[in-house]
Design a protein around this motif. Structure first.
Motif, PDB file in Angstrom:
ATOM      1  N   GLY A   1      56.284  34.399  -3.190  1.00  0.00           N
ATOM      2  CA  GLY A   1      57.475  33.910  -3.775  1.00  0.00           C
ATOM      3  C   GLY A   1      58.523  35.023  -5.044  1.00  0.00           C
ATOM      4  N   GLU A   2      57.794  36.544  -4.286  1.00  0.00           N
ATOM      5  CA  GLU A   2      58.546  37.627  -4.773  1.00  0.00           C
ATOM      6  C   GLU A   2      59.672  37.381  -3.733  1.00  0.00           C
ATOM      7  OE1 GLU A   2      56.532  40.461  -6.958  1.00  0.00           O
ATOM      8  OE2 GLU A   2      55.982  38.850  -8.139  1.00  0.00           O
ATOM      9  N   ARG A   3      59.180  37.189  -2.449  1.00  0.00           N
ATOM     10  CA  ARG A   3      59.645  38.115  -1.546  1.00  0.00           C
ATOM     11  C   ARG A   3      61.850  38.190  -1.481  1.00  0.00           C
ATOM     12  NH1 ARG A   3      56.071  36.243   3.291  1.00  0.00           N
ATOM     13  NH2 ARG A   3      53.949  37.494   2.315  1.00  0.00           N
ATOM     14  N   ALA A   4      61.516  36.937  -1.869  1.00  0.00           N
ATOM     15  CA  ALA A   4      63.729  36.383  -1.217  1.00  0.00           C
ATOM     16  C   ALA A   4      64.161  36.857  -3.003  1.00  0.00           C
ATOM     17  CB  ALA A   4      63.402  35.175  -1.283  1.00  0.00           C
ATOM     18  N   ALA A   5      63.900  36.455  -3.263  1.00  0.00           N
ATOM     19  CA  ALA A   5      64.825  37.448  -4.920  1.00  0.00           C
ATOM     20  C   ALA A   5      64.793  39.366  -4.578  1.00  0.00           C
ATOM     21  CB  ALA A   5      64.248  37.403  -5.816  1.00  0.00           C
ATOM     22  N   PHE A   6      63.455  39.675  -4.446  1.00  0.00           N
ATOM     23  CA  PHE A   6      63.246  41.297  -3.973  1.00  0.00           C
ATOM     24  C   PHE A   6      64.179  41.418  -2.647  1.00  0.00           C
ATOM     25  CE2 PHE A   6      61.624  44.706  -2.521  1.00  0.00           C
ATOM     26  CZ  PHE A   6      60.978  46.501  -3.426  1.00  0.00           C
ATOM     27  N   GLY A   7      64.183  40.682  -1.361  1.00  0.00           N
ATOM     28  CA  GLY A   7      64.842  41.313  -0.365  1.00  0.00           C
ATOM     29  C   GLY A   7      66.252  40.749  -0.643  1.00  0.00           C
ATOM     30  N   GLN A   8      67.174  40.260  -1.577  1.00  0.00           N
ATOM     31  CA  GLN A   8      68.933  40.379  -1.783  1.00  0.00           C
ATOM     32  C   GLN A   8      68.268  41.459  -2.901  1.00  0.00           C
ATOM     33  OE1 GLN A   8      69.223  36.369  -3.719  1.00  0.00           O
ATOM     34  NE2 GLN A   8      69.035  35.053  -2.415  1.00  0.00           N
ATOM     35  N   GLU A   9      67.922  42.002  -3.916  1.00  0.00           N
ATOM     36  CA  GLU A   9      67.976  42.837  -4.485  1.00  0.00           C
ATOM     37  C   GLU A   9      68.215  44.100  -3.577  1.00  0.00           C
ATOM     38  OE1 GLU A   9      66.604  44.116  -8.587  1.00  0.00           O
ATOM     39  OE2 GLU A   9      65.304  41.927  -8.180  1.00  0.00           O
ATOM     40  N   VAL A  10      67.635  44.513  -2.536  1.00  0.00           N
ATOM     41  CA  VAL A  10      67.452  45.195  -1.794  1.00  0.00           C
ATOM     42  C   VAL A  10      68.806  45.509  -0.811  1.00  0.00           C
ATOM     43  CG1 VAL A  10      66.579  46.508   0.042  1.00  0.00           C
ATOM     44  CG2 VAL A  10      65.318  45.749  -2.178  1.00  0.00           C
ATOM     45  N   ASN A  11      69.227  44.295  -0.553  1.00  0.00           N
ATOM     46  CA  ASN A  11      70.123  43.907   0.096  1.00  0.00           C
ATOM     47  C   ASN A  11      71.365  44.390  -0.713  1.00  0.00           C
ATOM     48  OD1 ASN A  11      70.574  43.630   2.854  1.00  0.00           O
ATOM     49  ND2 ASN A  11      70.084  41.248   2.996  1.00  0.00           N
ATOM     50  N   ALA A  12      71.386  44.600  -1.890  1.00  0.00           N
ATOM     51  CA  ALA A  12      72.948  44.931  -2.408  1.00  0.00           C
ATOM     52  C   ALA A  12      72.782  46.228  -2.610  1.00  0.00           C
ATOM     53  CB  ALA A  12      72.457  43.427  -4.469  1.00  0.00           C
ATOM     54  N   LEU A  13      72.018  46.564  -2.689  1.00  0.00           N
ATOM     55  CA  LEU A  13      71.926  48.236  -2.951  1.00  0.00           C
ATOM     56  C   LEU A  13      71.895  48.853  -2.072  1.00  0.00           C
ATOM     57  CD1 LEU A  13      70.835  50.275  -4.633  1.00  0.00           C
ATOM     58  CD2 LEU A  13      68.306  50.114  -4.488  1.00  0.00           C
ATOM     59  N   LYS A  14      71.574  48.301  -0.577  1.00  0.00           N
ATOM     60  CA  LYS A  14      72.253  49.282   0.404  1.00  0.00           C
ATOM     61  C   LYS A  14      73.213  48.511   0.409  1.00  0.00           C
ATOM     62  CE  LYS A  14      71.358  48.642   5.429  1.00  0.00           C
ATOM     63  NZ  LYS A  14      71.236  47.294   6.025  1.00  0.00           N
ATOM     64  N   ASN A  15      74.372  47.854   0.432  1.00  0.00           N
ATOM     65  CA  ASN A  15      75.595  47.620   0.141  1.00  0.00           C
ATOM     66  C   ASN A  15      76.368  48.527  -0.485  1.00  0.00           C
ATOM     67  OD1 ASN A  15      75.063  45.546   2.256  1.00  0.00           O
ATOM     68  ND2 ASN A  15      75.945  43.666   0.616  1.00  0.00           N
ATOM     69  N   LYS A  16      76.023  48.622  -1.683  1.00  0.00           N
ATOM     70  CA  LYS A  16      76.714  49.716  -2.634  1.00  0.00           C
ATOM     71  C   LYS A  16      76.041  50.749  -2.380  1.00  0.00           C
ATOM     72  CE  LYS A  16      75.406  51.157  -6.993  1.00  0.00           C
ATOM     73  NZ  LYS A  16      75.609  51.257  -8.528  1.00  0.00           N
ATOM     74  N   ILE A  17      74.967  51.781  -1.246  1.00  0.00           N
ATOM     75  CA  ILE A  17      74.815  52.545  -0.953  1.00  0.00           C
ATOM     76  C   ILE A  17      76.099  53.410  -0.213  1.00  0.00           C
ATOM     77  CG2 ILE A  17      73.569  54.167   0.074  1.00  0.00           C
ATOM     78  CD1 ILE A  17      71.034  53.058  -1.920  1.00  0.00           C
ATOM     79  N   THR A  18      76.187  51.896   0.619  1.00  0.00           N
ATOM     80  CA  THR A  18      77.108  51.820   1.774  1.00  0.00           C
ATOM     81  C   THR A  18      77.766  51.650   1.444  1.00  0.00           C
ATOM     82  OG1 THR A  18      75.301  50.385   2.899  1.00  0.00           O
ATOM     83  CG2 THR A  18      78.093  51.001   4.029  1.00  0.00           C
ATOM     84  N   PHE A  19      78.955  51.214   0.691  1.00  0.00           N
ATOM     85  CA  PHE A  19      79.904  51.658  -0.242  1.00  0.00           C
ATOM     86  C   PHE A  19      80.118  52.657  -1.005  1.00  0.00           C
ATOM     87  CE2 PHE A  19      82.577  51.635  -3.852  1.00  0.00           C
ATOM     88  CZ  PHE A  19      84.299  50.407  -2.462  1.00  0.00           C
ATOM     89  N   LEU A  20      79.501  53.017  -1.387  1.00  0.00           N
ATOM     90  CA  LEU A  20      79.559  55.104  -1.862  1.00  0.00           C
ATOM     91  C   LEU A  20      79.321  55.423  -1.075  1.00  0.00           C
ATOM     92  CD1 LEU A  20      76.653  54.698  -4.868  1.00  0.00           C
ATOM     93  CD2 LEU A  20      79.768  54.253  -5.524  1.00  0.00           C
ATOM     94  N   ILE A  21      78.972  55.782   0.273  1.00  0.00           N
ATOM     95  CA  ILE A  21      78.694  56.589   0.707  1.00  0.00           C
ATOM     96  C   ILE A  21      80.227  56.613   1.765  1.00  0.00           C
ATOM     97  CG2 ILE A  21      78.088  57.431   3.199  1.00  0.00           C
ATOM     98  CD1 ILE A  21      74.958  57.129   2.099  1.00  0.00           C
ATOM     99  N   ASP A  22      80.455  54.967   1.768  1.00  0.00           N
ATOM    100  CA  ASP A  22      82.268  55.344   2.179  1.00  0.00           C
ATOM    101  C   ASP A  22      82.991  56.223   1.901  1.00  0.00           C
ATOM    102  OD1 ASP A  22      80.486  54.296   5.261  1.00  0.00           O
ATOM    103  OD2 ASP A  22      81.751  52.235   4.661  1.00  0.00           O
ATOM    104  N   GLU A  23      82.726  55.456   0.599  1.00  0.00           N
ATOM    105  CA  GLU A  23      84.444  55.740  -0.396  1.00  0.00           C
ATOM    106  C   GLU A  23      84.001  57.382  -0.238  1.00  0.00           C
ATOM    107  OE1 GLU A  23      85.739  53.652  -4.575  1.00  0.00           O
ATOM    108  OE2 GLU A  23      83.352  54.863  -4.735  1.00  0.00           O
TER     109      GLU A  23
END
Ligand code: DAH
Length: 339
Positions: free
Chosen positions: A50-72
């Motif tokens: 039951g927790e996998r999907a929500a956690f997966g989305q949070e990890v993805n959002a974090l990954k996108n944020k980190i990618t953005f920060l590094i690019d910037e």
């Protein structure tokens, strides 16, 4: 490490980065194959369903944020983005230009000559390269046994049926075609290829180009011929040249003349180009022979006319100081590009 502490950590760490190398280390630490994000993703299968999907989305959002920060950050350090399509292009490199071709020098000179006559009111007419023996010879008052046929001899085509066909050896036969199909007044120039069984050398080729010209009307005089040719010669070779008419023989004109211009290299003083004569021959001409008019059904008491014929290669060679006719046909770009 949980998501929130990773978020806090990247925010503080990225602020201290100021070189591409340390930024790359940071990228590997978070986004690398064994990095923190990969560890979080790797933990998903062990989580309650039951927790996998929500956690997966949070990890993805974090990954996108980190990618953005590094690019910037990368852009801030290098002035370049890691993902920009332009980052792999050297925008200072010269482009691949498309070369434009141009007309062959013989075509250019042909057009130039035709344009001069066209301004004087001449029509431009073309005829076929495969001609009848009649139009090439007999119609032009060159009888079968006449020695002057040798000069214009040509390639005959095997034709079991009469009339005998050949590759035209001059553009003069178009006189016969035009006179038969139209009525005077006529003022026509005829550019085109001609053929002769000549061995190829610096001044001869089995194929070359000619321009024929003729005028037929009532009251056409030799002085009309002189006037038209003077406009032509000065248009091509410059206003300063002088002209002279030398008596000559052509079967299709009477009287006939060869036309010379004063040497454009030495201005008439004598040099190697004009063979020390001071004059250069440029064409043949004359008053159309009454027999030619008879052959096309014109009344030679009513009509008179003049005709002339020139080799385009010869005119081009004189105009540009070219000493070998073969250059026109070898298609060496080093030669052609000069025009
Ligand atoms: N047909 C001649 C030749 O090929 C050139 C020529 C000379 C044409 C005199 C003419 C002319 O019309 O009058 O050499």
């Amino acid at each position: 490490m949980d998501i929130n502490s990773i978020k806090a950590q990247i925010d503080s760490e990225i602020g201290n980065i100021n070189s591409p190398e340390t930024l790359e280390e940071l990228r590997v630490k978070y986004l690398g194959r064994k990095g923190l994000i990969a560890q979080l993703t790797g933990s998903i299968p062990g989580m309650p369903q039951g927790e996998r999907a929500a956690f997966g989305q949070e990890v993805n959002a974090l990954k996108n944020k980190i990618t953005f920060l590094i690019d910037e950050k990368h852009m801030g350090i290098t002035g370049n983005t890691t993902e920009s399509p332009l980052s792999s292009v050297d925008i200072g490199l010269p482009g691949i230009s498309q070369e434009l071709g141009h007309l062959h020098p013989i075509t250019q000179v042909t057009n130039e000559i035709c344009a001069i006559f066209s301004q004087m009111g001449f029509a431009i007419v073309e005829g076929p390269e495969i001609e009848t023996e009649y139009n090439n010879f007999t119609g032009l008052n060159i009888p079968l046994e006449h020695p002057s046929r040798d000069v214009f001899d040509t390639f005959y085509l095997k034709s079991p049926d009469s009339p005998v066909q050949l590759l035209r050896s001059h553009t003069s036969p178009v006189q016969i075609r035009v006179m038969k199909s139209r009525k005077p007044p006529l003022a026509v120039v005829v550019p085109g290829r001609v053929y002769r069984p000549d061995a190829v050398n610096v001044s001869h080729s089995f194929m070359f180009h000619q321009i024929e010209g003729f005028v037929v009307d009532e009251n056409i005089k030799f002085s009309d011929l002189k006037g038209a040719l003077e406009v032509f010669a000065k248009g091509i070779f410059g206003k300063k040249i002088k002209m002279r008419f030398r008596p000559h023989f052509f079967p299709f004109t009477e009287p006939s003349a060869e036309v010379d211009i004063s040497c454009i290299i030495c201005q008439g003083k004598g040099c190697s180009v004009c063979g020390q004569k001071g004059w250069l021959e440029i064409l043949g001409s004359g008053m159309i022979h009454p027999n030619v008019f008879k052959n096309v059904g014109y009344d030679s008491k009513k009509y008179t006319g003049f005709a002339f014929g020139m080799g385009v290669e010869r005119i081009a060679m004189l105009k540009y100081g070219i000493d070998d006719i073969r250059l026109f046909f070898e298609n060496d770009l080093r030669f052609l590009k000069q025009f």
